[in-house]
Design a protein around this motif. Structure first.
Motif, PDB file in Angstrom:
ATOM      1  N   MET A  49       0.967  -1.014  -0.046  1.00  0.00           N
ATOM      2  CA  MET A  49       0.078   0.154  -0.079  1.00  0.00           C
ATOM      3  C   MET A  49       0.883   1.411   0.213  1.00  0.00           C
ATOM      4  O   MET A  49       1.753   1.613   0.827  1.00  0.00           O
ATOM      5  CB  MET A  49      -0.885  -0.042   1.416  1.00  0.00           C
ATOM      6  CG  MET A  49      -1.870   1.144   1.418  1.00  0.00           C
ATOM      7  SD  MET A  49      -3.245   0.920   2.630  1.00  0.00           S
ATOM      8  CE  MET A  49      -2.757   2.119   3.669  1.00  0.00           C
ATOM      9  N   GLY A  50       0.459   2.129  -1.002  1.00  0.00           N
ATOM     10  CA  GLY A  50       1.365   3.440  -1.131  1.00  0.00           C
ATOM     11  C   GLY A  50       0.951   4.408   0.149  1.00  0.00           C
ATOM     12  O   GLY A  50       0.226   4.231   1.033  1.00  0.00           O
ATOM     13  N   GLY A  51       1.627   5.530  -0.014  1.00  0.00           N
ATOM     14  CA  GLY A  51       1.322   6.711   0.733  1.00  0.00           C
ATOM     15  C   GLY A  51      -0.068   7.402   0.606  1.00  0.00           C
ATOM     16  O   GLY A  51      -0.861   6.967  -0.382  1.00  0.00           O
ATOM     17  N   LYS A  52       0.026   8.479   1.114  1.00  0.00           N
ATOM     18  CA  LYS A  52      -1.447   9.286   1.213  1.00  0.00           C
ATOM     19  C   LYS A  52      -1.465  10.005  -0.247  1.00  0.00           C
ATOM     20  O   LYS A  52      -0.023  10.371  -0.964  1.00  0.00           O
ATOM     21  CB  LYS A  52      -1.665  10.372   2.262  1.00  0.00           C
ATOM     22  CG  LYS A  52      -1.893   9.582   3.525  1.00  0.00           C
ATOM     23  CD  LYS A  52      -2.520  10.528   4.248  1.00  0.00           C
ATOM     24  CE  LYS A  52      -3.004   9.549   5.634  1.00  0.00           C
ATOM     25  NZ  LYS A  52      -3.465  10.701   6.624  1.00  0.00           N
ATOM     26  N   ILE A  53      -2.483  10.549  -0.925  1.00  0.00           N
ATOM     27  CA  ILE A  53      -2.688  11.205  -2.056  1.00  0.00           C
ATOM     28  C   ILE A  53      -3.683  12.388  -1.902  1.00  0.00           C
ATOM     29  O   ILE A  53      -4.805  12.300  -1.307  1.00  0.00           O
ATOM     30  CB  ILE A  53      -3.343  10.127  -3.044  1.00  0.00           C
ATOM     31  CG1 ILE A  53      -2.787   8.873  -3.150  1.00  0.00           C
ATOM     32  CG2 ILE A  53      -3.727  10.833  -4.248  1.00  0.00           C
ATOM     33  CD1 ILE A  53      -3.511   7.597  -3.636  1.00  0.00           C
ATOM     34  N   LEU A  54      -2.954  13.333  -2.314  1.00  0.00           N
ATOM     35  CA  LEU A  54      -3.508  14.841  -2.588  1.00  0.00           C
ATOM     36  C   LEU A  54      -4.331  14.672  -3.710  1.00  0.00           C
ATOM     37  O   LEU A  54      -3.843  14.375  -4.672  1.00  0.00           O
ATOM     38  CB  LEU A  54      -2.566  15.588  -2.708  1.00  0.00           C
ATOM     39  CG  LEU A  54      -2.950  17.276  -2.588  1.00  0.00           C
ATOM     40  CD1 LEU A  54      -3.483  17.715  -1.064  1.00  0.00           C
ATOM     41  CD2 LEU A  54      -2.111  18.285  -3.291  1.00  0.00           C
ATOM     42  N   ILE A  55      -5.700  14.946  -3.567  1.00  0.00           N
ATOM     43  CA  ILE A  55      -6.431  14.897  -4.579  1.00  0.00           C
ATOM     44  C   ILE A  55      -7.162  16.237  -4.808  1.00  0.00           C
ATOM     45  O   ILE A  55      -7.798  16.966  -3.928  1.00  0.00           O
ATOM     46  CB  ILE A  55      -7.684  13.748  -4.615  1.00  0.00           C
ATOM     47  CG1 ILE A  55      -8.403  13.661  -5.700  1.00  0.00           C
ATOM     48  CG2 ILE A  55      -8.436  14.100  -3.355  1.00  0.00           C
ATOM     49  CD1 ILE A  55      -9.166  12.506  -6.090  1.00  0.00           C
ATOM     50  N   SER A  56      -7.323  16.726  -6.159  1.00  0.00           N
ATOM     51  CA  SER A  56      -8.407  17.975  -6.457  1.00  0.00           C
ATOM     52  C   SER A  56      -9.628  17.610  -5.832  1.00  0.00           C
ATOM     53  O   SER A  56     -10.280  16.667  -6.294  1.00  0.00           O
ATOM     54  CB  SER A  56      -8.239  18.337  -8.122  1.00  0.00           C
ATOM     55  OG  SER A  56      -7.173  18.620  -8.380  1.00  0.00           O
ATOM     56  N   ALA A  57     -10.273  18.706  -4.870  1.00  0.00           N
ATOM     57  CA  ALA A  57     -11.495  18.523  -4.480  1.00  0.00           C
ATOM     58  C   ALA A  57     -12.514  18.481  -5.659  1.00  0.00           C
ATOM     59  O   ALA A  57     -13.577  17.757  -5.336  1.00  0.00           O
ATOM     60  CB  ALA A  57     -11.712  19.840  -3.672  1.00  0.00           C
ATOM     61  N   CYS A  58     -12.363  19.022  -6.644  1.00  0.00           N
ATOM     62  CA  CYS A  58     -13.396  18.912  -7.873  1.00  0.00           C
ATOM     63  C   CYS A  58     -13.644  17.532  -8.382  1.00  0.00           C
ATOM     64  O   CYS A  58     -14.469  17.040  -8.628  1.00  0.00           O
ATOM     65  CB  CYS A  58     -13.020  19.908  -8.830  1.00  0.00           C
ATOM     66  SG  CYS A  58     -11.489  19.705  -9.860  1.00  0.00           S
TER      67      CYS A  58
END
Length: 161
Positions: free
Chosen positions: A1-10
């Protein structure tokens, strides 16, 4: 399992885009990552205090986010307003948020003057795109966060599973 992912809110369907709409990205991995607590959501423009809706904005003269960060280009609204400072502030807030939350990756909406990572609009407000990145994508990449556009989700899945 990889790390955390920042995702565009849209991409999560939040109505934060310039036109007040979201752009929901439907993919089984997003639900899985959400359930695993791996998604960290932000809209750089909203983080910078920009309103919704707001006039469309593009990086001028076919320049890129890196050009803006180096002071060689501006972000202009279709109405002529200069929103460069807001876009830089949003990128800085997104980077700090990503670092505070331990994000190794970012899944960003392509085309945006903030989040574009493959192609962005050319500044003519004519719908033409060119290869380049937005300001947030450029700043995150400089900090070592691996960027994926919403069209590259399969590559992100392969990398993080």
């Amino acid at each position: 399992m990889g790390g955390k992912i920042l995702i565009s809110a849209c991409l999560l369907g939040h109505g934060v885009r310039y036109d007040g709409k979201g752009k929901l990205l439907s993919h089984p991995a997003i639900e899985r990552w959400k359930n695993e607590g791996r998604l960290v959501s932000i809209c750089p423009e909203m983080a910078a205090g920009m309103p919704v809706p707001r006039p469309p904005a593009e990086i001028e003269n076919g320049a890129s986010g890196l050009d803006v960060l180096k002071g060689r280009a501006r972000v202009l609204e279709i109405t002529g307003g200069d929103v460069t400072a807001e876009f830089i502030r949003g990128a800085q807030k997104a980077l700090a948020f990503a670092q505070d939350n331990g994000c190794d990756y970012a899944l960003l909406i392509d085309g945006s003057p903030s989040c574009g990572s493959v192609a962005i609009y050319d500044g003519s407000f004519s719908g033409l795109k060119h290869a380049g990145n937005g300001i947030t994508a450029a700043l995150l990449a400089q900090a070592g966060i691996t960027i994926f556009s919403h069209n590259q989700i399969e590559q992100l899945v392969q990398l993080t599973e």
